[in-house]
Enzyme design. Structure first.
Site, short mmCIF file in Angstrom:
data_model
loop_
_atom_site.label_atom_id
_atom_site.label_comp_id
_atom_site.label_asym_id
_atom_site.label_seq_id
_atom_site.Cartn_x
_atom_site.Cartn_y
_atom_site.Cartn_z
N ARG A 230 0.96 -1.25 -0.09
CA ARG A 230 0.03 0.06 0.02
C ARG A 230 0.78 1.15 -0.14
NH1 ARG A 230 -3.26 -2.58 -1.70
NH2 ARG A 230 -5.47 -2.95 -0.75
N GLU B 270 -3.26 7.16 -4.76
CA GLU B 270 -3.45 6.57 -6.27
C GLU B 270 -4.73 6.86 -7.02
OE1 GLU B 270 -1.84 2.78 -5.36
OE2 GLU B 270 -3.60 1.87 -5.54
N HIS C 128 -0.61 -0.16 -10.10
CA HIS C 128 -1.09 -1.11 -9.14
C HIS C 128 -1.54 -2.46 -10.11
CE1 HIS C 128 -3.65 -1.56 -4.96
NE2 HIS C 128 -3.21 -2.74 -5.51
#
Ligand code: DGY
Length: 327
Positions: A244, A273, A291
């Site tokens: 994360r 993000e 991601h």
């Protein structure tokens, strides 16, 4: 499917899912899908949840602490289509008798692969090398430039030796790396791939030519990669993060990459993000991904089915396998 409601449960899916998952949801539930895949605002999600028995949510819906208390009382379970559940509050859910589930295990390998991609990509120049070729800047090769950094034989510290960290350790062992880890507790030897346990995070850092972040985002881990802890790493260390973004203090990481205190970084996740700290964009020594940890069709499908397995169990009156709000 027989349910304790005597009818098909009503389920809201906040985002588009893999076709086989949506088909199952439509077959077994009264489902409201997000066909356009438009990200819902919190207000839209709360409205759509009215009268629903369940929500399949994703880690993209970072609504904060206002969400659960404002949720329709009809909703009895939230199944998040993610292993991470830092976007939801377990204590808030418990306080209002709401079940929460996540989707562990099925994305372990895919996410560990991305950790290794980040590690190799950051060390060996995947990002700047790719740009040199695309932008026709290859030039005349020399023996001394461009150069990356060795991986084999180097020391890797894994922060968080849970399922994904263990899978990273297995992979890194194959690259001949010397393994170290820090977790809240030591894990069984057969799961650690020979990694040496460090009871303190700070105590592990001087052993990390590479540091792989594979821990959850919790109040204890948020911002733990900062100016003070980066200073404990050996010179020319490389940090990779597939966990994360908020575990890292971006300003400190960017400063260390700019000054050369760190050799490189590989990042798949970012605080805030898909907006990222713009300081990353101009750095040559970062390898950036959007991601992608669980982003393969097979993994996304398995995650969706895992979320539905949890709903099925809940509405049968059984304990869902991945219940986060149990005792
Ligand atoms: C997860 O499942 O937590 C991954 O990061 C995807 O959100």
């Amino acid at each position: 499917m027989t349910t304790t409601l005597g009818r098909k449960p009503r389920v809201l899916a906040t985002r588009k899912m893999m076709p086989d998952v949506e088909q199952r949801l439509q077959r077994d539930y009264e489902a409201v899908l997000n066909e356009s895949d438009t990200p819902p605002s919190m207000a839209e999600c709360l409205k759509a949840a009215e009268g629903k028995d369940a929500i399949v949510i994703t880690s993209f819906e970072k609504f904060g602490p206002e969400f659960i208390p404002a949720l329709s009382p009809s909703v009895r379970i939230i199944a998040t289509h993610s292993v991470g559940y830092d976007h939801l509050s377990v204590p808030q859910a418990k306080a209002r008798g709401l079940a929460l589930t996540n989707t562990p295990d099925v994305l372990t390998d895919a996410t560990a692969d991305i950790s290794m991609l980040l590690l190799l990509g950051a060390a060996r120049g995947a990002s700047w090398g790719d740009r040199m070729v695309r932008e026709n800047r290859w030039g005349t090769p020399t023996l001394v430039s461009p150069l990356g950094f060795d991986v084999s034989g180097k020391r890797l510290g894994i922060f968080g030796l849970g399922r994904i960290g263990q899978a990273v350790a297995r992979r890194a062992k194959g690259f001949g790396m010397e393994l170290h880890y820090h977790s809240r507790n030591p894990v069984a030897d057969d799961l650690a791939s020979g990694a040496r346990y460090h009871a303190s995070f700070e105590g592990m850092l001087p052993f990390c030519d590479f540091l792989s972040i594979n821990s959850a985002s919790t109040p204890e881990t948020r911002g733990i990669i900062n100016e003070r802890t980066i200073a404990l790493l050996p010179p020319n260390a490389i940090i990779v993060n597939a966990a994360r973004g908020d575990i890292v203090d971006d300003a400190a990481l960017i400063a260390a990459l700019k000054s050369g205190r760190l050799a490189a970084a590989g990042l798949d996740v970012f605080k805030g993000e898909p907006e990222i700290n713009p300081g990353y964009r101009s750095l040559e020594n970062v390898f950036l991904l959007p991601h992608l940890g669980s982003a393969t069709p097979g993994t996304r499908s398995a995650m969706g089915h895992r979320a539905l397995d949890n709903l099925d169990a809940f509405f049968r009156g059984d304990r869902p396998k991945d219940l986060l709000t149990g005792d």
